[in-house]
Design a protein around this motif. Sequence first.
Motif, PDB file in Angstrom:
ATOM      1  N   GLN A 248       0.824  -1.209   0.000  1.00 13.26           N
ATOM      2  CA  GLN A 248       0.000   0.000   0.000  1.00 13.26           C
ATOM      3  C   GLN A 248       0.859   1.261   0.000  1.00 13.26           C
ATOM      4  O   GLN A 248       0.488   2.273  -0.589  1.00 13.26           O
ATOM      5  CB  GLN A 248      -0.983  -0.017   1.172  1.00 13.26           C
ATOM      6  N   ALA A 249       2.022   1.200   0.651  1.00 16.00           N
ATOM      7  CA  ALA A 249       2.960   2.330   0.601  1.00 16.00           C
ATOM      8  C   ALA A 249       3.481   2.529  -0.825  1.00 16.00           C
ATOM      9  O   ALA A 249       3.637   3.666  -1.284  1.00 16.00           O
ATOM     10  CB  ALA A 249       4.117   2.111   1.574  1.00 16.00           C
ATOM     11  N   LEU A 250       3.735   1.442  -1.525  1.00 16.98           N
ATOM     12  CA  LEU A 250       4.178   1.522  -2.918  1.00 16.98           C
ATOM     13  C   LEU A 250       3.099   2.162  -3.795  1.00 16.98           C
ATOM     14  O   LEU A 250       3.390   3.038  -4.623  1.00 16.98           O
ATOM     15  CB  LEU A 250       4.537   0.124  -3.442  1.00 16.98           C
ATOM     16  N   VAL A 251       1.864   1.737  -3.603  1.00 21.94           N
ATOM     17  CA  VAL A 251       0.754   2.303  -4.381  1.00 21.94           C
ATOM     18  C   VAL A 251       0.587   3.787  -4.057  1.00 21.94           C
ATOM     19  O   VAL A 251       0.459   4.619  -4.960  1.00 21.94           O
ATOM     20  CB  VAL A 251      -0.555   1.523  -4.120  1.00 21.94           C
ATOM     21  N   ALA A 252       0.595   4.129  -2.766  1.00 21.79           N
ATOM     22  CA  ALA A 252       0.456   5.538  -2.370  1.00 21.79           C
ATOM     23  C   ALA A 252       1.612   6.372  -2.927  1.00 21.79           C
ATOM     24  O   ALA A 252       1.412   7.503  -3.381  1.00 21.79           O
ATOM     25  CB  ALA A 252       0.398   5.649  -0.846  1.00 21.79           C
ATOM     26  N   GLY A 253       2.811   5.813  -2.920  1.00 23.93           N
ATOM     27  CA  GLY A 253       3.963   6.513  -3.475  1.00 23.93           C
ATOM     28  C   GLY A 253       3.826   6.757  -4.963  1.00 23.93           C
ATOM     29  O   GLY A 253       4.204   7.826  -5.469  1.00 23.93           O
ATOM     30  N   SER A 254       3.260   5.785  -5.668  1.00 21.22           N
ATOM     31  CA  SER A 254       3.087   5.968  -7.115  1.00 21.22           C
ATOM     32  C   SER A 254       2.053   7.053  -7.405  1.00 21.22           C
ATOM     33  O   SER A 254       2.202   7.824  -8.354  1.00 21.22           O
ATOM     34  CB  SER A 254       2.699   4.644  -7.790  1.00 21.22           C
ATOM     35  N   ILE A 255       1.016   7.130  -6.573  1.00 21.13           N
ATOM     36  CA  ILE A 255       0.013   8.185  -6.758  1.00 21.13           C
ATOM     37  C   ILE A 255       0.621   9.549  -6.426  1.00 21.13           C
ATOM     38  O   ILE A 255       0.375  10.533  -7.133  1.00 21.13           O
ATOM     39  CB  ILE A 255      -1.245   7.906  -5.920  1.00 21.13           C
ATOM     40  N   ALA A 256       1.420   9.602  -5.372  1.00 21.46           N
ATOM     41  CA  ALA A 256       2.097  10.866  -5.024  1.00 21.46           C
ATOM     42  C   ALA A 256       3.014  11.302  -6.164  1.00 21.46           C
ATOM     43  O   ALA A 256       3.062  12.492  -6.517  1.00 21.46           O
ATOM     44  CB  ALA A 256       2.883  10.708  -3.728  1.00 21.46           C
ATOM     45  N   LEU A 257       3.741  10.362  -6.752  1.00 23.97           N
ATOM     46  CA  LEU A 257       4.600  10.674  -7.894  1.00 23.97           C
ATOM     47  C   LEU A 257       3.766  11.187  -9.065  1.00 23.97           C
ATOM     48  O   LEU A 257       4.150  12.155  -9.731  1.00 23.97           O
ATOM     49  CB  LEU A 257       5.394   9.432  -8.311  1.00 23.97           C
ATOM     50  N   ALA A 258       2.634  10.549  -9.311  1.00 21.79           N
ATOM     51  CA  ALA A 258       1.769  10.964 -10.418  1.00 21.79           C
ATOM     52  C   ALA A 258       1.254  12.388 -10.205  1.00 21.79           C
ATOM     53  O   ALA A 258       1.252  13.197 -11.138  1.00 21.79           O
ATOM     54  CB  ALA A 258       0.609   9.983 -10.558  1.00 21.79           C
ATOM     55  N   ILE A 259       0.831  12.683  -8.990  1.00 20.09           N
ATOM     56  CA  ILE A 259       0.346  14.039  -8.687  1.00 20.09           C
ATOM     57  C   ILE A 259       1.475  15.054  -8.854  1.00 20.09           C
ATOM     58  O   ILE A 259       1.286  16.120  -9.463  1.00 20.09           O
ATOM     59  CB  ILE A 259      -0.266  14.093  -7.275  1.00 20.09           C
ATOM     60  N   TRP A 260       2.658  14.727  -8.351  1.00 21.34           N
ATOM     61  CA  TRP A 260       3.807  15.625  -8.511  1.00 21.34           C
ATOM     62  C   TRP A 260       4.120  15.849  -9.992  1.00 21.34           C
ATOM     63  O   TRP A 260       4.385  16.977 -10.411  1.00 21.34           O
ATOM     64  CB  TRP A 260       5.033  15.047  -7.784  1.00 21.34           C
ATOM     65  N   LEU A 261       4.083  14.787 -10.777  1.00 16.96           N
ATOM     66  CA  LEU A 261       4.400  14.905 -12.199  1.00 16.96           C
ATOM     67  C   LEU A 261       3.356  15.764 -12.914  1.00 16.96           C
ATOM     68  O   LEU A 261       3.707  16.603 -13.755  1.00 16.96           O
ATOM     69  CB  LEU A 261       4.498  13.516 -12.834  1.00 16.96           C
ATOM     70  N   ALA A 262       2.084  15.586 -12.574  1.00 20.07           N
ATOM     71  CA  ALA A 262       1.030  16.405 -13.181  1.00 20.07           C
ATOM     72  C   ALA A 262       1.180  17.872 -12.776  1.00 20.07           C
ATOM     73  O   ALA A 262       0.999  18.773 -13.606  1.00 20.07           O
ATOM     74  CB  ALA A 262      -0.343  15.872 -12.786  1.00 20.07           C
ATOM     75  N   LEU A 263       1.517  18.117 -11.511  1.00 16.07           N
ATOM     76  CA  LEU A 263       1.749  19.500 -11.066  1.00 16.07           C
ATOM     77  C   LEU A 263       2.959  20.115 -11.762  1.00 16.07           C
ATOM     78  O   LEU A 263       2.938  21.293 -12.141  1.00 16.07           O
ATOM     79  CB  LEU A 263       1.943  19.536  -9.545  1.00 16.07           C
ATOM     80  N   THR A 264       4.010  19.328 -11.922  1.00 21.14           N
ATOM     81  CA  THR A 264       5.208  19.806 -12.614  1.00 21.14           C
ATOM     82  C   THR A 264       4.894  20.144 -14.069  1.00 21.14           C
ATOM     83  O   THR A 264       5.335  21.176 -14.578  1.00 21.14           O
ATOM     84  CB  THR A 264       6.333  18.757 -12.533  1.00 21.14           C
ATOM     85  N   ALA A 265       4.120  19.289 -14.722  1.00 22.09           N
ATOM     86  CA  ALA A 265       3.747  19.545 -16.115  1.00 22.09           C
ATOM     87  C   ALA A 265       2.932  20.833 -16.226  1.00 22.09           C
ATOM     88  O   ALA A 265       3.132  21.623 -17.163  1.00 22.09           O
ATOM     89  CB  ALA A 265       2.957  18.366 -16.671  1.00 22.09           C
ATOM     90  N   ARG A 266       2.050  21.041 -15.272  1.00 26.48           N
ATOM     91  CA  ARG A 266       1.237  22.261 -15.284  1.00 26.48           C
ATOM     92  C   ARG A 266       2.118  23.489 -15.037  1.00 26.48           C
ATOM     93  O   ARG A 266       2.022  24.490 -15.727  1.00 26.48           O
ATOM     94  CB  ARG A 266       0.146  22.153 -14.236  1.00 26.48           C
ATOM     95  N   LYS A 267       2.982  23.404 -14.042  1.00 25.40           N
ATOM     96  CA  LYS A 267       3.849  24.531 -13.669  1.00 25.40           C
ATOM     97  C   LYS A 267       4.789  24.919 -14.815  1.00 25.40           C
ATOM     98  O   LYS A 267       5.005  26.092 -15.082  1.00 25.40           O
ATOM     99  CB  LYS A 267       4.665  24.166 -12.437  1.00 25.40           C
ATOM    100  N   ARG A 268       5.337  23.907 -15.475  1.00 26.32           N
ATOM    101  CA  ARG A 268       6.296  24.184 -16.569  1.00 26.32           C
ATOM    102  C   ARG A 268       5.594  24.385 -17.915  1.00 26.32           C
ATOM    103  O   ARG A 268       6.255  24.483 -18.946  1.00 26.32           O
ATOM    104  CB  ARG A 268       7.294  23.040 -16.672  1.00 26.32           C
ATOM    105  N   ARG A 269       4.290  24.386 -17.870  1.00 29.77           N
ATOM    106  CA  ARG A 269       3.461  24.583 -19.066  1.00 29.77           C
ATOM    107  C   ARG A 269       3.728  23.526 -20.137  1.00 29.77           C
ATOM    108  O   ARG A 269       3.776  23.825 -21.332  1.00 29.77           O
ATOM    109  CB  ARG A 269       3.624  25.984 -19.612  1.00 29.77           C
ATOM    110  N   TRP A 270       3.873  22.288 -19.648  1.00 29.09           N
ATOM    111  CA  TRP A 270       4.002  21.166 -20.562  1.00 29.09           C
ATOM    112  C   TRP A 270       2.633  20.588 -20.902  1.00 29.09           C
ATOM    113  O   TRP A 270       2.519  19.729 -21.770  1.00 29.09           O
ATOM    114  CB  TRP A 270       4.848  20.063 -19.948  1.00 29.09           C
ATOM    115  N   SER A 271       1.637  21.018 -20.194  1.00 28.55           N
ATOM    116  CA  SER A 271       0.276  20.496 -20.426  1.00 28.55           C
ATOM    117  C   SER A 271      -0.684  21.655 -20.554  1.00 28.55           C
ATOM    118  O   SER A 271      -0.397  22.787 -20.200  1.00 28.55           O
ATOM    119  CB  SER A 271      -0.131  19.573 -19.271  1.00 28.55           C
ATOM    120  N   ARG A 272      -1.849  21.314 -21.072  1.00 34.98           N
ATOM    121  CA  ARG A 272      -2.894  22.343 -21.231  1.00 34.98           C
ATOM    122  C   ARG A 272      -4.230  21.787 -20.811  1.00 34.98           C
ATOM    123  O   ARG A 272      -4.476  20.650 -20.731  1.00 34.98           O
ATOM    124  CB  ARG A 272      -2.961  22.852 -22.653  1.00 34.98           C
TER     125      ARG A 272
END
Length: 139
Positions: free
Chosen positions: A115-139
Amino acid sequence: MILSRPLGWFWLLAIVLLAWNVIGLVALLFDPVLGVGDVSKLAAEQQAIYAERPAIAFYGFVLATVAGTAGAIALLLRRNIALWLFVASAIGLVLQNAWLFADPSRLSADVLGFQALVAGSIALAIWLALTARKRRWSR
């Protein structure tokens, strides 16, 4: 508006997240057809968890895996909606596992570790989505 192209590590992480979520989808598809004979092959603690699992935990599993997979696809398509799909996936994980933490006797190192592995993967996904938004890699 997309101003720049993502770096290679973004694509690598997004593909790994998609693969991880597809594995979750496969597990989800096989969960309802897991027969009594298959459950009896599990360790005793896993059999007990499977037998005691409330319906909300299954629906949380559905939300976590479907939203996570959709989020990974949206991330690869560079869409901002990926963030909200990953947040929905996190909510699904909480729904899936809240009942486990209500009784600590259900928790083992294996269960906690996974469950820690799953939670970590979701945290990574959220961080990656936030990074993409911040760096304007996504719209």
